[in-house]
Design an enzyme around this catalytic site. Structure first.
Site, PDB file in Angstrom:
ATOM      1  N   ARG A   1     -52.230 -37.667 -37.670  1.00 33.44           N
ATOM      2  CA  ARG A   1     -51.585 -38.976 -37.671  1.00 33.44           C
ATOM      3  C   ARG A   1     -50.079 -38.780 -37.555  1.00 33.44           C
ATOM      4  O   ARG A   1     -49.504 -37.875 -38.169  1.00 33.44           O
ATOM      5  CB  ARG A   1     -51.924 -39.761 -38.944  1.00 33.44           C
ATOM      6  CG  ARG A   1     -53.350 -40.311 -38.991  1.00 33.44           C
ATOM      7  CD  ARG A   1     -53.561 -41.393 -37.943  1.00 33.44           C
ATOM      8  NE  ARG A   1     -54.865 -42.048 -38.046  1.00 33.44           N
ATOM      9  CZ  ARG A   1     -55.954 -41.663 -37.404  1.00 33.44           C
ATOM     10  NH1 ARG A   1     -55.907 -40.586 -36.620  1.00 33.44           N
ATOM     11  NH2 ARG A   1     -57.087 -42.328 -37.535  1.00 33.44           N
TER      12      ARG A   1
ATOM     13  N   GLU B   1     -47.303 -46.549 -32.609  1.00 30.11           N
ATOM     14  CA  GLU B   1     -48.092 -46.459 -31.381  1.00 30.11           C
ATOM     15  C   GLU B   1     -48.347 -47.846 -30.820  1.00 30.11           C
ATOM     16  O   GLU B   1     -48.693 -48.759 -31.578  1.00 30.11           O
ATOM     17  CB  GLU B   1     -49.415 -45.747 -31.671  1.00 30.11           C
ATOM     18  CG  GLU B   1     -49.210 -44.310 -32.139  1.00 30.11           C
ATOM     19  CD  GLU B   1     -50.499 -43.584 -32.487  1.00 30.11           C
ATOM     20  OE1 GLU B   1     -51.579 -44.206 -32.404  1.00 30.11           O
ATOM     21  OE2 GLU B   1     -50.425 -42.396 -32.835  1.00 30.11           O
TER      22      GLU B   1
ATOM     23  N   HIS C   1     -52.569 -40.700 -28.079  1.00 31.27           N
ATOM     24  CA  HIS C   1     -53.604 -40.754 -29.122  1.00 31.27           C
ATOM     25  C   HIS C   1     -54.981 -40.809 -28.460  1.00 31.27           C
ATOM     26  O   HIS C   1     -55.821 -41.648 -28.787  1.00 31.27           O
ATOM     27  CB  HIS C   1     -53.411 -41.955 -30.051  1.00 31.27           C
ATOM     28  CG  HIS C   1     -54.081 -41.780 -31.386  1.00 31.27           C
ATOM     29  ND1 HIS C   1     -53.678 -42.432 -32.524  1.00 31.27           N
ATOM     30  CD2 HIS C   1     -55.139 -41.007 -31.773  1.00 31.27           C
ATOM     31  CE1 HIS C   1     -54.441 -42.080 -33.548  1.00 31.27           C
ATOM     32  NE2 HIS C   1     -55.348 -41.218 -33.103  1.00 31.27           N
TER      33      HIS C   1
END
Length: 344
Positions: free
Chosen positions: A243, A272, A291
């Site tokens: 993360r 994000e 991601h």
């Protein structure tokens, strides 16, 4: 809810592409079609935070990105399980779920190999300066390749922060590279074959490749800050497949720009999507992925089937595997829901 009533499952709408098709391929939804007394549908609309109105009438939820907060669960009278599509659950208020008598499951068996492979992919791409060499080739700068010598991995030190499900798989995949393996995990109770468990300072100081593979918690937020990044070698590489907020992104950007570490491979970010003007995008010693570096058919099929099976288990009155909040099993409300599912 009587056992004869269908167990209703709701899927968050971010599984769908704009054309209405599922954007992740086969995620095991066919398991629902063969499970007795189970129905499923997508939630009526999408929102970044699920509301009580959206989840009303569902016994289980398959959740991708939307947040589940204490407010989400207010007035809930049927929901017994939130099956998180993935291994991270920082978008779910776990204490609120436990207080409301709602289970939370994740899918470590589905992400273990794909995420570990992703970490190794970034390690090798960084060691060979793959993207730099790709740009040299595309821009006709062939003669500059001597200025970008790669770094062999044999005999180098691989450090992993978080020696859990994914961390152990990383070490297993890296075994043929003949690297020294260091691990840091304050919650680890037993030794791991072939891995030296060391202090946090030691792993920072001695790793040539440091992979972040721990969960995001209040304790790990900005675990790698400016002071700790300063402990790393100038020729070391940092890889984050966990993360974004585990690393102080501004401090990392400064370290990369000033070449205080050799480079980084990042699949996750503080915010994000990453902003178009973020200074990380201008650096040539960092590999960036949205991601999604582990996004493969193998990954989504494994995650999906694991999450779907958890929902089917609960529909049948069984305790699901990969339960995050095991204390919830003591909830009178949850026991009552389970008893109503078991045929008499």
């Amino acid at each position: 809810m009587p056992a004869s009533s269908p167990f209703r499952i709701g899927l968050t709408r971010d599984f769908l592409k704009p054309d209405g098709t599922i954007g992740f391929g086969d995620i095991g939804l066919s398991l629902f079609d063969t499970a007795p007394n189970v129905t499923w549908e997508f939630l009526a609309d999408h929102s970044p935070i699920l509301t009580p109105q959206q989840i009303a009438g569902f016994d289980g939820l398959l959740v991708l990105a939307p947040q589940v907060t204490a407010a989400t669960l207010v007035g809930n009278d049927r929901l017994s399980l939130i099956a998180r599509f993935g291994v991270g659950y920082d978008n779910v208020d776990v204490p609120a779920c436990t207080a409301a008598g709602v289970m939370l499951t994740i899918t470590p068996d589905g992400v273990r190999r794909p995420v570990a492979v992703s970490a190794i992919t970034l390690l090798l791409a960084l060691s060979h300066k793959l993207l730099i060499k790709d740009r040299l080739t595309r821009t006709g700068r062939w003669a500059e390749k001597l200025n970008h010598m790669g770094q062999g991995v044999k005999g180098r030190t691989l450090g992993v922060l978080g020696v859990g499900n994914i961390g152990r798989e990383i070490f297993q995949l890296a075994a043929p590279f003949e690297m020294r393996h260091l691990g840091y995990d304050p919650f680890l109770k037993t030794s791991v074959a072939g891995v030296e468990l060391v202090s946090f300072e030691t792993i920072l100081q001695e790793s040539d490749y440091l992979i972040v593979s721990c969960a995001l918690t209040p304790e790990t937020h900005h675990l790698l800050n400016a002071d700790r990044l300063a402990l790393m070698k100038s020729n070391a590489y940092l890889i984050n497949v966990a993360r974004g907020p585990i690393i102080d992104q501004l401090a990392l950007t400064d370290a990369l720009a000033e070449q205080r570490i050799a480079g980084a491979g990042l699949d996750v970010f503080a915010v994000e999507p990453i902003a178009n003007d973020d200074p990380l995008l201008a650096l040539d010693n960092v590999i960036l992925s949205p991601h999604g570096i582990c996004w493969t058919d193998e990954c989504f099929q494994g995650i999906g089937r694991s999450a779907c099976q958890s929902l089917i288990d609960v529909a049948a009155g069984r305790t699901p595997t990969n339960l995050v909040n095991r204390d919830v099993l003591n909830s009178p409300r949850l026991r009552s829901l389970y008893e109503s599912r078991v045929p008499r």
